[in-house]
Write a protein that holds these residues in place. Structure first.
Motif, PDB file in Angstrom:
ATOM      1  N   THR A  14       3.271   2.056 -10.556  1.00  0.00           N
ATOM      2  CA  THR A  14       3.053   3.496 -10.416  1.00  0.00           C
ATOM      3  C   THR A  14       2.398   3.817  -9.081  1.00  0.00           C
ATOM      4  OG1 THR A  14       2.758   3.677 -12.820  1.00  0.00           O
ATOM      5  CG2 THR A  14       1.997   5.519 -11.483  1.00  0.00           C
ATOM      6  N   GLY A  15       1.411   3.004  -8.700  1.00  0.00           N
ATOM      7  CA  GLY A  15       0.720   3.238  -7.438  1.00  0.00           C
ATOM      8  C   GLY A  15       1.616   3.096  -6.224  1.00  0.00           C
ATOM      9  N   SER A  16       2.637   2.244  -6.327  1.00  0.00           N
ATOM     10  CA  SER A  16       3.548   2.088  -5.194  1.00  0.00           C
ATOM     11  C   SER A  16       4.346   3.365  -4.949  1.00  0.00           C
ATOM     12  CB  SER A  16       4.497   0.910  -5.444  1.00  0.00           C
ATOM     13  OG  SER A  16       5.344   1.158  -6.557  1.00  0.00           O
ATOM     14  N   ILE A  17       4.645   4.124  -6.018  1.00  0.00           N
ATOM     15  CA  ILE A  17       5.315   5.414  -5.851  1.00  0.00           C
ATOM     16  C   ILE A  17       4.365   6.407  -5.195  1.00  0.00           C
ATOM     17  CG2 ILE A  17       6.539   7.266  -7.015  1.00  0.00           C
ATOM     18  CD1 ILE A  17       7.966   4.625  -7.211  1.00  0.00           C
ATOM     19  N   ALA A 229      -4.600   9.898  -2.456  1.00  0.00           N
ATOM     20  CA  ALA A 229      -4.364   8.504  -2.067  1.00  0.00           C
ATOM     21  C   ALA A 229      -4.358   8.352  -0.550  1.00  0.00           C
ATOM     22  CB  ALA A 229      -3.043   8.015  -2.656  1.00  0.00           C
ATOM     23  N   ALA A 230      -3.761   9.308   0.142  1.00  0.00           N
ATOM     24  CA  ALA A 230      -3.723   9.259   1.607  1.00  0.00           C
ATOM     25  C   ALA A 230      -5.123   9.363   2.189  1.00  0.00           C
ATOM     26  CB  ALA A 230      -2.834  10.380   2.145  1.00  0.00           C
ATOM     27  N   ILE A 231      -5.961  10.228   1.621  1.00  0.00           N
ATOM     28  CA  ILE A 231      -7.334  10.380   2.112  1.00  0.00           C
ATOM     29  C   ILE A 231      -8.163   9.133   1.797  1.00  0.00           C
ATOM     30  CG2 ILE A 231      -9.465  11.706   1.878  1.00  0.00           C
ATOM     31  CD1 ILE A 231      -7.781  14.159   1.313  1.00  0.00           C
ATOM     32  N   GLY A 245      -2.662   4.455  -2.573  1.00  0.00           N
ATOM     33  CA  GLY A 245      -1.741   4.651  -3.687  1.00  0.00           C
ATOM     34  C   GLY A 245      -1.849   3.545  -4.732  1.00  0.00           C
ATOM     35  N   LEU A 246      -1.876   2.292  -4.283  1.00  0.00           N
ATOM     36  CA  LEU A 246      -1.987   1.166  -5.217  1.00  0.00           C
ATOM     37  C   LEU A 246      -3.325   1.188  -5.947  1.00  0.00           C
ATOM     38  CD1 LEU A 246      -0.452  -1.739  -3.088  1.00  0.00           C
ATOM     39  CD2 LEU A 246       0.656  -0.424  -4.897  1.00  0.00           C
ATOM     40  N   LEU A 247      -4.391   1.526  -5.218  1.00  0.00           N
ATOM     41  CA  LEU A 247      -5.721   1.552  -5.827  1.00  0.00           C
ATOM     42  C   LEU A 247      -5.806   2.593  -6.938  1.00  0.00           C
ATOM     43  CD1 LEU A 247      -8.663   0.581  -5.835  1.00  0.00           C
ATOM     44  CD2 LEU A 247      -9.152   2.322  -4.088  1.00  0.00           C
ATOM     45  N   ILE A 248      -5.296   3.791  -6.673  1.00  0.00           N
ATOM     46  CA  ILE A 248      -5.344   4.846  -7.685  1.00  0.00           C
ATOM     47  C   ILE A 248      -4.473   4.483  -8.888  1.00  0.00           C
ATOM     48  CG2 ILE A 248      -4.650   7.231  -8.174  1.00  0.00           C
ATOM     49  CD1 ILE A 248      -5.657   8.019  -5.468  1.00  0.00           C
ATOM     50  N   GLY A 249      -3.298   3.923  -8.634  1.00  0.00           N
ATOM     51  CA  GLY A 249      -2.425   3.530  -9.733  1.00  0.00           C
ATOM     52  C   GLY A 249      -3.074   2.497 -10.639  1.00  0.00           C
ATOM     53  N   VAL A 250      -3.718   1.493 -10.050  1.00  0.00           N
ATOM     54  CA  VAL A 250      -4.362   0.435 -10.835  1.00  0.00           C
ATOM     55  C   VAL A 250      -5.580   0.970 -11.582  1.00  0.00           C
ATOM     56  CG1 VAL A 250      -5.641  -1.730 -10.669  1.00  0.00           C
ATOM     57  CG2 VAL A 250      -3.514  -1.447  -9.397  1.00  0.00           C
ATOM     58  N   LEU A 267     -10.116  10.809 -12.555  1.00  0.00           N
ATOM     59  CA  LEU A 267     -10.433   9.616 -11.762  1.00  0.00           C
ATOM     60  C   LEU A 267     -10.112   9.772 -10.278  1.00  0.00           C
ATOM     61  CD1 LEU A 267     -11.326   6.622 -11.653  1.00  0.00           C
ATOM     62  CD2 LEU A 267      -8.940   6.022 -12.085  1.00  0.00           C
ATOM     63  N   PRO A 268      -8.909  10.273  -9.903  1.00  0.00           N
ATOM     64  CA  PRO A 268      -8.641  10.431  -8.465  1.00  0.00           C
ATOM     65  C   PRO A 268      -9.647  11.330  -7.757  1.00  0.00           C
ATOM     66  CG  PRO A 268      -6.613  10.637  -9.721  1.00  0.00           C
ATOM     67  CD  PRO A 268      -7.734  10.628 -10.719  1.00  0.00           C
ATOM     68  N   LEU A 269     -10.104  12.386  -8.416  1.00  0.00           N
ATOM     69  CA  LEU A 269     -11.074  13.284  -7.805  1.00  0.00           C
ATOM     70  C   LEU A 269     -12.428  12.608  -7.636  1.00  0.00           C
ATOM     71  CD1 LEU A 269     -10.184  16.582  -9.716  1.00  0.00           C
ATOM     72  CD2 LEU A 269      -9.505  15.917  -7.406  1.00  0.00           C
ATOM     73  N   VAL A 270     -12.830  11.828  -8.636  1.00  0.00           N
ATOM     74  CA  VAL A 270     -14.088  11.082  -8.521  1.00  0.00           C
ATOM     75  C   VAL A 270     -14.009  10.076  -7.380  1.00  0.00           C
ATOM     76  CG1 VAL A 270     -15.614   9.444  -9.710  1.00  0.00           C
ATOM     77  CG2 VAL A 270     -14.639  11.384 -10.970  1.00  0.00           C
ATOM     78  N   LEU A 271     -12.880   9.384  -7.296  1.00  0.00           N
ATOM     79  CA  LEU A 271     -12.686   8.410  -6.217  1.00  0.00           C
ATOM     80  C   LEU A 271     -12.686   9.108  -4.865  1.00  0.00           C
ATOM     81  CD1 LEU A 271     -12.095   5.468  -5.475  1.00  0.00           C
ATOM     82  CD2 LEU A 271      -9.663   5.949  -5.759  1.00  0.00           C
ATOM     83  N   LEU A 272     -12.066  10.284  -4.785  1.00  0.00           N
ATOM     84  CA  LEU A 272     -12.040  11.048  -3.533  1.00  0.00           C
ATOM     85  C   LEU A 272     -13.446  11.412  -3.088  1.00  0.00           C
ATOM     86  CD1 LEU A 272     -10.567  12.689  -1.323  1.00  0.00           C
ATOM     87  CD2 LEU A 272     -10.456  14.583  -2.961  1.00  0.00           C
ATOM     88  N   ILE A 273     -14.261  11.910  -4.011  1.00  0.00           N
ATOM     89  CA  ILE A 273     -15.640  12.292  -3.671  1.00  0.00           C
ATOM     90  C   ILE A 273     -16.432  11.077  -3.193  1.00  0.00           C
ATOM     91  CG2 ILE A 273     -17.811  13.163  -4.628  1.00  0.00           C
ATOM     92  CD1 ILE A 273     -16.105  14.902  -6.506  1.00  0.00           C
ATOM     93  N   ALA A 274     -16.251   9.952  -3.886  1.00  0.00           N
ATOM     94  CA  ALA A 274     -16.979   8.737  -3.505  1.00  0.00           C
ATOM     95  C   ALA A 274     -16.595   8.275  -2.099  1.00  0.00           C
ATOM     96  CB  ALA A 274     -16.707   7.633  -4.525  1.00  0.00           C
TER      97      ALA A 274
END
Length: 292
Positions: A14-17, A229-231, A245-250, A267-274
């Motif tokens: 999924t992350g590869s997409i 993912a790009a950010i 992309g791979l990190l968010i998918g996993v 989760l993506p928003l939390v990761l973005l803030i971090a």
């Protein structure tokens, strides 16, 4: 262990997409110094081009895929650059960003109005038979998605780094004025960038739509996650988009499997803030200095 491997490989697929779509954000940023907020709709639309080729023109699947790719290159590559980017870019990046937001809404509502608001089944390019990988049961579709996406990223990286056109495209992205002085056809290189972005969007559409069906709203979530993912990976690096992309998918799959599925959308928003707080340039990104 087999369950963990299954969750991991499925997340990578999924992350590869996400990575393919995120690379599109990076390419448009490098070419026009703007963010294309219609990128999610760019991935949604090619699937409907394929469905039109099958239902309206009676094409076999392989011909409909080629038809969808060709139409995507024209509409999402050439026309997007000529009709949207070139006339608006001189008026400033914010104006173009707003224009891409409006374009995304237009594409989404147009598909809803003229095709259907209901999810449409999309034929799979690959068989969906289960495959045993060291005890983990995965679908053939996921394995092909992962392999093809990674192969595309590798080929794109080799193209940019090892070919003359690729190096000219990178020179244009770094400094268009100097590149033009050195004899690079800047306008042509920018056009190539938009064509590559359109091709990546179409390929991502062909890979992911058999799983999620063809629906006018598909681009909303996909575009947001790919943008994050790009950010996270580094907005000015193709390899960063891949890592993000791979990190968010996993992480998304691990959260749903071992924590809770209720908060996986956050989760993506939390990761973005971090990432913004700890490393604003992204995991693989580099700091850019700009004159103001």
């Amino acid at each position: 262990m087999s369950q963990f491997l299954q969750v991991l490989l499925s997340g990578l697929a999924t992350g590869s997409i996400y990575a393919l779509v995120a690379i599109g954000f990076t390419l448009v940023w490098q070419a026009a110094q703007t963010v294309n907020f219609a990128q999610g709709e760019f991935v949604m639309l090619p699937a409907f081009f394929v469905l039109i080729g099958i239902s309206l023109f009676g094409m076999p699947l392989w011909a409909a895929l080629l038809f969808g790719l060709a139409v995507s290159l024209v509409v999402l590559g050439i026309l997007f650059k000529k009709l949207i980017v070139e006339p608006i870019l001189p008026h400033g990046g914010i104006t173009l960003i707003i224009a891409t937001m409006a374009l995304g809404i237009l594409l989404k509502e147009s598909v809803k109005e003229f095709y259907s608001a209901e999810a449409q089944p999309f034929p799979s390019v690959f068989p969906n038979d289960p495959v045993d990988v060291f005890g983990a049961i995965l679908s053939t579709q996921d394995l092909f998605n992962l392999a093809i996406s990674l192969a595309i990223v590798v080929l794109l990286t080799l193209f940019l780094n090892r070919t003359r056109i690729g190096r000219c495209m990178q020179a244009t992205a770094q400094n268009p004025a100097v590149a033009e002085i050195l004899g690079v056809n800047v306008k042509r290189m920018i056009l190539y960038t938009f064509l590559i972005n359109a091709a990546l969007a179409a390929l991502a559409s062909f890979l992911i739509t058999p799983i999620y069906l063809a629906k006018f709203s598909n681009g909303e979530t996909l575009g947001l996650i790919a943008f994050i993912a790009a950010i996270v990976g580094g907005f000015n690096q193709i390899r960063g988009a891949l890592v993000g992309g791979l990190l968010i998918g996993v992480l998304d799959n691990l959260t749903a499997a071992y924590v809770t599925a209720e908060y996986r959308a956050a989760l993506p928003l939390v990761l973005l803030i971090a990432i913004i707080l700890i490393r604003p340039q992204g995991i693989m990104g580099t700091s850019e200095g700009r004159a103001v």
